[in-house]
Every structure is written in C-alpha cells, then in structure tokens.
Design an enzyme around this catalytic site. Structure first.
Site, PDB file in Angstrom:
ATOM      1  CG  ASP A  32      -0.053   9.288   1.299  1.00  0.00           C
ATOM      2  OD1 ASP A  32      -0.080   8.070   1.517  1.00  0.00           O
ATOM      3  OD2 ASP A  32      -0.741  10.110   1.909  1.00  0.00           O
ATOM      4  CG  HIS A  36      -2.016  -1.003   1.146  1.00  0.00           C
ATOM      5  ND1 HIS A  36      -3.319  -0.673   0.872  1.00  0.00           N
ATOM      6  CD2 HIS A  36      -1.986  -2.356   1.266  1.00  0.00           C
ATOM      7  CE1 HIS A  36      -4.057  -1.775   0.849  1.00  0.00           C
ATOM      8  NE2 HIS A  36      -3.269  -2.810   1.087  1.00  0.00           N
TER       9      HIS A  36
HETATM   10  P1  ADP Z   1      -3.024   6.405   5.590  1.00  0.00           P
HETATM   11  O1  ADP Z   1      -3.300   5.028   5.109  1.00  0.00           O
HETATM   12  O2  ADP Z   1      -1.594   6.785   5.516  1.00  0.00           O
HETATM   13  O3  ADP Z   1      -3.588   6.687   6.953  1.00  0.00           O
HETATM   14  P2  ADP Z   1      -5.034   7.405   3.663  1.00  0.00           P
HETATM   15  O4  ADP Z   1      -5.402   8.802   3.327  1.00  0.00           O
HETATM   16  O5  ADP Z   1      -4.821   6.512   2.497  1.00  0.00           O
HETATM   17  O6  ADP Z   1      -3.760   7.469   4.620  1.00  0.00           O
HETATM   18  O7  ADP Z   1      -6.176   6.752   4.516  1.00  0.00           O
HETATM   19  C1  ADP Z   1      -6.632   7.315   5.708  1.00  0.00           C
HETATM   20  C2  ADP Z   1      -7.994   6.716   6.024  1.00  0.00           C
HETATM   21  O8  ADP Z   1      -8.267   6.949   7.407  1.00  0.00           O
HETATM   22  C3  ADP Z   1      -9.113   7.356   5.215  1.00  0.00           C
HETATM   23  O9  ADP Z   1     -10.058   6.389   4.841  1.00  0.00           O
HETATM   24  C4  ADP Z   1      -9.721   8.356   6.202  1.00  0.00           C
HETATM   25  O10 ADP Z   1     -11.097   8.583   6.019  1.00  0.00           O
HETATM   26  C5  ADP Z   1      -9.472   7.681   7.533  1.00  0.00           C
HETATM   27  N1  ADP Z   1      -9.285   8.699   8.573  1.00  0.00           N
HETATM   28  C6  ADP Z   1      -8.344   9.651   8.635  1.00  0.00           C
HETATM   29  N2  ADP Z   1      -8.528  10.457   9.695  1.00  0.00           N
HETATM   30  C7  ADP Z   1      -9.626  10.003  10.308  1.00  0.00           C
HETATM   31  C8  ADP Z   1     -10.350  10.417  11.472  1.00  0.00           C
HETATM   32  N3  ADP Z   1      -9.972  11.467  12.202  1.00  0.00           N
HETATM   33  N4  ADP Z   1     -11.434   9.700  11.799  1.00  0.00           N
HETATM   34  C9  ADP Z   1     -11.818   8.635  11.064  1.00  0.00           C
HETATM   35  N5  ADP Z   1     -11.190   8.202   9.970  1.00  0.00           N
HETATM   36  C10 ADP Z   1     -10.107   8.871   9.591  1.00  0.00           C
HETATM   37  O1  F6P Z   2      -1.680   2.793   4.420  1.00  0.00           O
HETATM   38  C1  F6P Z   2      -0.522   2.617   5.115  1.00  0.00           C
HETATM   39  C2  F6P Z   2      -0.763   2.152   6.541  1.00  0.00           C
HETATM   40  O2  F6P Z   2       0.426   1.888   7.174  1.00  0.00           O
HETATM   41  C3  F6P Z   2      -1.601   0.911   6.645  1.00  0.00           C
HETATM   42  O3  F6P Z   2      -0.910  -0.286   6.466  1.00  0.00           O
HETATM   43  C4  F6P Z   2      -2.114   1.079   8.008  1.00  0.00           C
HETATM   44  O4  F6P Z   2      -3.232   0.331   8.314  1.00  0.00           O
HETATM   45  C5  F6P Z   2      -2.396   2.565   8.083  1.00  0.00           C
HETATM   46  O5  F6P Z   2      -1.403   3.143   7.315  1.00  0.00           O
HETATM   47  C6  F6P Z   2      -2.470   3.098   9.497  1.00  0.00           C
HETATM   48  O6  F6P Z   2      -1.302   2.829  10.218  1.00  0.00           O
HETATM   49  P1  F6P Z   2      -1.259   1.946  11.523  1.00  0.00           P
HETATM   50  O7  F6P Z   2      -1.806   0.597  11.190  1.00  0.00           O
HETATM   51  O8  F6P Z   2       0.179   1.928  11.920  1.00  0.00           O
HETATM   52  O9  F6P Z   2      -2.124   2.650  12.516  1.00  0.00           O
END
Ligand code: ADP
Ligand code: F6P
Length: 472
Positions: free
Chosen positions: A370, A162
């Site tokens: 990202d 990912h």
């Molecule tokens: P990462 O995987 O690095 O966290 P992404 O943007 O791909 O970044 O995914 C983040 C996910 O977490 C999204 O689906 C988003 O809606 C969710 N998310 C981020 N912040 C919050 C929050 N404060 N409350 C609920 N869901 C959240």
């Molecule tokens: O999308 C990248 C990622 O590391 C996922 O594998 C993971 O679920 C998400 O970000 C949130 O991170 P963590 O599992 O360390 O809370």
C-alpha cells in the site's frame, strides 16, 4: 473561462454522482485515499480541481464546493474501459503493487492512456492562470506533467504519486517505460510516499533514459527536476473532533451493544482490492477460530469492504472469493445471532466511520502492499483516549511513520496470526504509550503539514500557503 492560481489535477473529482434512496441523483464524497487527503485541504483554498466525475459520456457541469471550482473531464465508455479499468488499473496498479496480481499489457490501453492524459493536460492548460501552480496526482496521469509543460511552459508543475513506485526489476516490464518516466519528468517536483520510491525512480531514469540522477535531483535538458518523499496524511484534528463528539461516542456504544457486547472487537476497513490482504486476514482469523485461540462469543471481526473497480475481472474474482470465505467462516463458527464476521460493503459517512474506529479494540490493516493507507492513520486519530491496538502491515507506507503499531508481514500466515493474538491480548500498559506516540506523530504530521512541505518545495514557499490553516 475563469482561471485559478492553484490547479489540482486528479483522475477523480472529490464528489461522485450517486442515486439517493428516493431515486434522485445526488453528489457524495468519493471513497479512496486521494480524495480523503485532498478534500479537507482544499475546502478553504481558492483553486480549481480538474478531474473525472465517475460516469461515462459528456462531462456534467458541477457546482463549486466551497472555494473549489470543479472542472470535469469526460471519459467515453472506451476511455473508461481502456484508460481507467485498463492501463491505469490492470497494468499500472498491479505492477506498482509488487505484481501481487499479474499486470496486463495491451497496446490499445496505452493509446487510451495517452489520449486521456492529453485531454487532462488540455483542460488543465485552460484552467490555469499565467504562472499558476499545478499539482498533478497519481498514476492515472503520469504523462500530464510532460504534456502540460509543452502547452504551458509558464506553469510551476508538481506531480505526486499516491501509490508505491516499484523497484527497477518490476518497472522494466512495462513496454512503454521510457515514455512514462519522461512524462513524469515534465514536473518541477516529483513527490513519492517513501524515500525508497524516490530511489527506485532515480535508478530507473539513470538506466532507461541515461540521465544524471540522484535520489534528490534529475537533470533533464537545461532543467533540474527535484524528487523526494512527502508521506501523505489526514486531517487529524477533524477525525479526533469527530470521534470525540458525544453523538459519535453514543453511536459507538450502541454498535458495541449490537455486536453482542463482546470482549474484543476487531475492525478492518478496505476498498475491496487484492492489494489489501483481505483473504490472508480471513484465513488467519479462521485458523485462530479453528484452533480455539479466538472464540466467537468473546471476539467479533467487523470487515468493511466497499466494492471498487467492479467490472475488472480480478476485482470480481476477489469479491466472490471473499464472500464465499466469509460465508464459510460464519457457517462453520457462527451461532444464531452471533456471526463470527460482520461483513459490510456499504460506504459510510465520516461520523459512522469514526464510531466504528471508536468501537474497535484492534484495527487490522494488513495490505500486501500500500502506498500509505490512510485508514490506519484515521484509526489512530480517532482513538482520543489513547486506547486501541493497531495491527499494521510492514508493507503499508504508514508503517515507516508508525513503528509503535503491532507490525506484521501479511504474507506470513503464522506471523499474522501471532500478531493478531498479540494485539488482542495486549496489556493496556503496552497499548497506551504506543497509541499516544502515534497520535502525537499524526498531530504534527497532518494533511496540512504534508501540503505545506510539498507546496513550499514546489513553489519556494510562495503565496499559496497562506490559504492553509495551521496544523492542529
Ligand atoms: P485507498 O486509497 O487504496 O482506497 P486508503 O486507506 O489510503 O486506501 O484510503 C481509503 C479512504 O477511503 C479512507 O479515507 C477511508 O476512510 C475511506 N473509506 C474506506 N472505506 C470506506 C467506506 N466503506 N465508506 C466510506 N469511506 C471509506
Ligand atoms: O490511493 C490510490 C487510489 O487509486 C486513488 O488514486 C483513488 O482515488 C483511490 O485509490 C480509489 O480508487 P478509484 O479512484 O479507482 O475508485
């Protein structure tokens, strides 16, 4: 134990234990891109999900969610420290994100990584029926494909990363680089977010393992491992339906009112992570306030930053710095009842997130690096009336698919400021066709399309696909 024909293996299970307001223990969807992608997909698919439940000590036994059986893998406090916080999130995570923070290398962490990967492989081998398809996710588990193939050569094994896969000059730093590449090559199909990542991987296996490799195939012993780009997506229809609900529209209106009915609302939603470019964004915003290009009464910034990996020093330092900067900006530019930045660290449910997306005239998604960034895609899906400007970093995987966004280089402070101003001042006649084109793209390329393209490549169009509802 009951076995499944589809087994998903990911460090995190889709639910986390958390404490309810009344003190009782409850389960909630864990934040993060991987769970957001896979959870809606698997809800109606008979499968087993092998993963960690978020705590330390013995593995709790979790109820099934819909048709998905939960198979928990325990982590001891040493595993948590050395595998999750250590090798996964202090070695691989920074290294794979352009080394925007210094990766650390410790032999003890590597031992824990091997040990935990072995445990995941054994749990998966037990959960998979004869000839099953196993889909292993992300950088925490790069050795599992190879370990699993030794235990269960009958399985069809997929691996999907990912996060970005770095260029050779960065990956070559890793003391155990050959073992990691060999681990991934236990899979039949290795998926990346972008074609560049598949290219980096092919170059590395040719250089480090001296195997014949192209950007599509690697020859390993008597097998061919296929590699390719499969950009992950979201449940576009679900987010659009949520955003279109009357109660969500009413909530968005209420939020706007509570924000002081400003002319412009800018929103950012991130995990509190140094890859997300939060500090650079705050600096750009602060300079625009200082120069008078942006005025507090007219514009507000809502920054949601949910804490993540909270015991890791680099994350603690980041949180302190962000909070100090938010305090400074509000102290300098805010007025009584009119802060310049609304700063929120809480997890929100999907409806509240959809309301926030609806209220945002500008969505600022400006990571330094990202793999994809699903928040950017969620925002687009939620803009059901084709309004709203997406300010998007060139260094997010999503930028390759959403060229109609206002693209910026987050390392370039002046460019970032200019991008923010362009998005704030954009003419609706410019914004609407851009948003419409992005929404159409996500309508066709949703999470089901992603799973279909990956699983049909892995399983030769096999029977698993019948469980996936059609796109749209
Ligand atoms: P990462 O995987 O690095 O966290 P992404 O943007 O791909 O970044 O995914 C983040 C996910 O977490 C999204 O689906 C988003 O809606 C969710 N998310 C981020 N912040 C919050 C929050 N404060 N409350 C609920 N869901 C959240
Ligand atoms: O999308 C990248 C990622 O590391 C996922 O594998 C993971 O679920 C998400 O970000 C949130 O991170 P963590 O599992 O360390 O809370």
């Amino acid at each position: 134990m009951r076995q499944s024909s589809l087994v998903v293996v990911a460090n995190r299970l889709p639910i986390d234990d958390s404490v309810a307001p009344d003190g009782a223990c409850e389960w909630r969807r864990s934040p993060g891109g991987l769970v957001s992608a896979l959870h809606p997909l698997l809800r109606h698919t008979p499968a087993t999900w092998v993963g960690w439940a978020g705590g330390t000590g013995p593995a709790p036994s979790l109820p099934d969610i819909g048709s998905v059986r939960m198979r928990t893998v325990p982590l001891s406090s040493e595993d948590f420290r050395d595998h999750y916080e250590g090798f996964a999130n202090s070695t691989l995570w920074p290294l794979y994100h352009d080394a925007v923070e210094q990766p650390e290398y410790h032999r003890r962490w590597w031992e824990a990584y091997q040990r935990v990967n072995q445990r995941f492989a054994e749990a998966t081998a037990e959960a998979a029926e004869q000839g099953a398809v196993v889909w292993i996710q992300d950088y925490h588990l790069q050795l599992v494909p190879g370990l699993l193939r030794e235990l269960r050569p009958d399985l069809r094994i997929g691996f999907f990363l990912h996060v970005p896969f770095p260029p050779p000059e960065l990956f070559m730093q890793l003391p155990r680089r050959a073992e990691l590449l060999r681990g991934m090559l236990g899979a039949d199909l290795i998926g990346f977010q972008r074609a560049q990542a598949a290219h980096n991987f092919a170059q590395l296996v040719a250089k480090v393992l001296e195997l014949p490799a192209t950007d599509r195939r690697v020859g390993v012993d008597d097998r061919v491992v296929r590699i390719g780009a499969f950009p992950v997506s979201i449940d576009t229809a679900e987010m659009a339906a949520l955003a279109g609900r009357p109660d969500v529209a009413a909530r968005a209106q209420r939020l706007r009112h509570d924000l002081g009915d400003p002319g412009h609302v800018i929103l950012s939603v991130d995990r509190m992570d140094y890859t997300k470019g939060i500090e650079q964004r705050l600096k750009a915003y602060s300079e625009l306030l200082a120069s008078g290009h942006v005025k507090v009464r007219d514009t507000v910034l809502v920054q949601v930053a949910v804490p993540s990996r909270e015991r890791v020093t680099q994350y603690q330092i980041l949180r302190d710095r962000v909070e100090r900067e938010v305090g400074r900006i509000n102290g300098e530019f805010g007025r009584v009842g009119e802060p310049a930045i609304h700063y929120l660290t809480q997890p929100f449910d999907r409806a509240e997130l959809a309301a926030l997306y609806r209220v945002a005239d500008v969505m600022a998604v400006t990571p330094l690096r990202d793999g994809m960034n699903l928040v950017a895609k969620e925002y687009v899906a939620a803009r059901v009336d084709d309004t709203g400007a997406l300010l998007l970093s060139e260094f997010a995987g999503a930028a390759a698919e959403l060229p109609q966004a206002y693209l910026v280089n987050p390392h370039d402070l002046e460019g970032l400021k200019q991008g923010l101003l362009s998005a704030l001042e954009a003419d609706p006649a410019d914004v609407t066709p851009r948003m419409r084109a992005m929404r159409e793209h996500l309508h066709r390329n949703d999470i089901r399309a992603w799973a279909r393209s990956y699983l049909s490549a892995l399983d030769d169009g096999g029977s698993l696909l019948t469980h996936l509802a059609p796109t749209g």
